[in-house]
Design a protein around this motif. Structure first.
Motif, PDB file in Angstrom:
ATOM      1  N   ALA A  17      -5.517  -2.591   3.510  1.00 23.11           N
ATOM      2  CA  ALA A  17      -5.447  -3.715   2.615  1.00 23.11           C
ATOM      3  C   ALA A  17      -4.607  -3.404   1.341  1.00 23.11           C
ATOM      4  CB  ALA A  17      -6.440  -4.326   1.997  1.00 23.11           C
ATOM      5  N   ALA A  18      -5.036  -2.232   0.689  1.00 22.78           N
ATOM      6  CA  ALA A  18      -4.418  -1.661  -0.480  1.00 22.78           C
ATOM      7  C   ALA A  18      -2.757  -1.232  -0.254  1.00 22.78           C
ATOM      8  CB  ALA A  18      -5.020  -0.256  -0.981  1.00 22.78           C
ATOM      9  N   MET A  19      -2.386  -0.638   0.852  1.00 22.51           N
ATOM     10  CA  MET A  19      -1.258  -0.266   0.971  1.00 22.51           C
ATOM     11  C   MET A  19      -0.302  -1.553   1.581  1.00 22.51           C
ATOM     12  SD  MET A  19      -0.913   3.002   1.032  1.00 22.51           S
ATOM     13  CE  MET A  19      -2.067   2.939  -0.336  1.00 22.51           C
ATOM     14  N   LEU A  20      -1.063  -2.443   2.125  1.00 22.35           N
ATOM     15  CA  LEU A  20      -0.307  -3.769   2.440  1.00 22.35           C
ATOM     16  C   LEU A  20       0.382  -4.292   1.177  1.00 22.35           C
ATOM     17  CD1 LEU A  20       0.765  -5.866   4.400  1.00 22.35           C
ATOM     18  CD2 LEU A  20      -1.577  -6.693   4.606  1.00 22.35           C
ATOM     19  N   ILE A  21      -0.709  -4.405   0.233  1.00 20.89           N
ATOM     20  CA  ILE A  21      -0.361  -5.176  -0.875  1.00 20.89           C
ATOM     21  C   ILE A  21       0.587  -4.427  -1.594  1.00 20.89           C
ATOM     22  CG2 ILE A  21      -1.372  -5.558  -3.546  1.00 20.89           C
ATOM     23  CD1 ILE A  21      -4.080  -6.187  -2.058  1.00 20.89           C
ATOM     24  N   ILE A  22       0.388  -3.021  -1.931  1.00 22.22           N
ATOM     25  CA  ILE A  22       1.539  -2.174  -2.498  1.00 22.22           C
ATOM     26  C   ILE A  22       3.006  -2.472  -1.787  1.00 22.22           C
ATOM     27  CG2 ILE A  22       2.392   0.165  -3.092  1.00 22.22           C
ATOM     28  CD1 ILE A  22      -0.541   0.896  -3.328  1.00 22.22           C
ATOM     29  N   PHE A  23       2.987  -2.549  -0.493  1.00 20.43           N
ATOM     30  CA  PHE A  23       4.054  -2.667   0.068  1.00 20.43           C
ATOM     31  C   PHE A  23       4.802  -4.056  -0.150  1.00 20.43           C
ATOM     32  CE2 PHE A  23       6.301  -4.696   3.908  1.00 20.43           C
ATOM     33  CZ  PHE A  23       7.302  -3.887   4.221  1.00 20.43           C
ATOM     34  N   VAL A  24       3.856  -5.283  -0.160  1.00 18.36           N
ATOM     35  CA  VAL A  24       4.507  -6.444  -0.493  1.00 18.36           C
ATOM     36  C   VAL A  24       4.994  -6.561  -1.976  1.00 18.36           C
ATOM     37  CG1 VAL A  24       3.843  -8.875  -0.772  1.00 18.36           C
ATOM     38  CG2 VAL A  24       2.972  -7.818   1.220  1.00 18.36           C
ATOM     39  N   ILE A  25       4.313  -5.787  -2.773  1.00 19.77           N
ATOM     40  CA  ILE A  25       4.884  -5.754  -4.429  1.00 19.77           C
ATOM     41  C   ILE A  25       6.115  -5.070  -4.334  1.00 19.77           C
ATOM     42  CG2 ILE A  25       4.176  -4.663  -6.594  1.00 19.77           C
ATOM     43  CD1 ILE A  25       1.336  -5.299  -5.948  1.00 19.77           C
TER      44      ILE A  25
END
Length: 290
Positions: A17-25
């Motif tokens: 979830a954290a990696m997905l959020i960073i990717f989107v940002i």
């Protein structure tokens, strides 16, 4: 087989979830710029722009019709190719020389090169030096000062030191001189570090614009693409000069800025994935001995 507990699965889920959020940002801002440059500005609202609205390439047509942008692309490509090639030529030879323990005062030269990474002359002395050498206002000011990069020199030196000494000894026994030894044996088998250094040099040259502001601000013919974009983002007048006399549908100053930004960033985005493995290997050179 290791039995995964509920805590392990929750930990992995939190990481994903954290990696997905960073990717989107990281990805969404550039995706927004692309979509904006391809959209009809009249249809863009304040909401998230996930897809282009009424897709068109009018902004890109207008951008490539401007001589300053086309000339900026030419200057950026020229300085990237020539500057990187020149840097590889001199830096690789210097890195090889610093591996020779029989060189007189080798310890002094090694420490001298490293010292330049921590101390610099400053902006004003550098400008005075470039002006005295008659480099200010010329294309050579983009490539000659960066002909030797100490960080890249250390990477190449460290890689060469890890090569078997028997290669050099066998070549010397066969009568090869230092130039033949380097260009025919050492340089060809140093492709991983050379590729990594080429990537570093190309990115640095392509993204550079401060040297233009220091030395070539009055010479518009030597503006690289990055400096054209810098002027476009800093002043609306530069964008108005492009749009004056051209009636292009679906184009506003903002959409034109977005198009120039995409044109500036896209080449590096296309090249970087190809050389990424060399980039990672270049960063790891010297960190692990095996």
């Amino acid at each position: 087989m290791i039995k995964r507990t509920l805590g392990d699965r929750l930990f992995d889920g939190a990481n994903y979830a954290a990696m997905l959020i960073i990717f989107v940002i990281m990805v969404y801002p550039f995706l927004y710029i692309i979509n904006y440059s391809l959209s009809d500005p009249a249809l863009i609202s304040g909401s998230a722009l996930l897809l282009p609205q009424n897709p068109n390439i009018d902004a890109y047509v207008l951008a490539f019709s401007d001589s300053s942008i086309v000339n900026g692309i030419f200057i950026s490509v020229a300085r990237t190719i020539s500057g990187s090639a020149l840097m590889i030529f001199f830096t690789s030879m210097a890195g090889y020389v610093l591996t020779r323990d029989d060189l007189i005062a080798i310890r002094f030269f090694r420490r001298f090169f490293v010292l330049t990474m921590y101390f610099s002359s400053g902006i004003i002395p550098a400008y005075i030096l470039m002006n005295e050498l008659h480099l200010a206002g010329t294309f050579l000011v983009y490539i000659l000062p960066s002909a030797v990069a100490v960080f890249n020199l250390i990477l190449i030196k460290t890689y060469i030191e890890g090569l078997p000494k028997s290669l050099e000894e066998s070549a010397l026994i066969d009568g090869a001189n230092d130039f033949q030894l380097f260009f025919r044996i050492i340089f060809p088998i140093s492709k991983p570090v050379i590729a990594a250094v080429v990537l570093f040099a190309c990115i640095a040259q392509w993204n550079a614009f401060i040297d233009t502001q220091f030395y070539n601000a009055m010479n518009t013919d030597l503006y690289p693409l990055q400096y054209v974009l810098y002027n476009a983002l800093q002043s609306i007048s530069s964008i108005e000069q492009i749009t004056i006399g051209r009636r292009v549908q679906h184009v506003t100053p903002e959409s034109l800025k977005m198009a120039i930004t995409v044109i500036t960033v896209l080449p590096i985005m296309l090249v970087y994935p190809i050389l990424q493995k060399y980039f990672i290997k270049g960063l790891l050179i010297g960190s692990i001995k095996g």
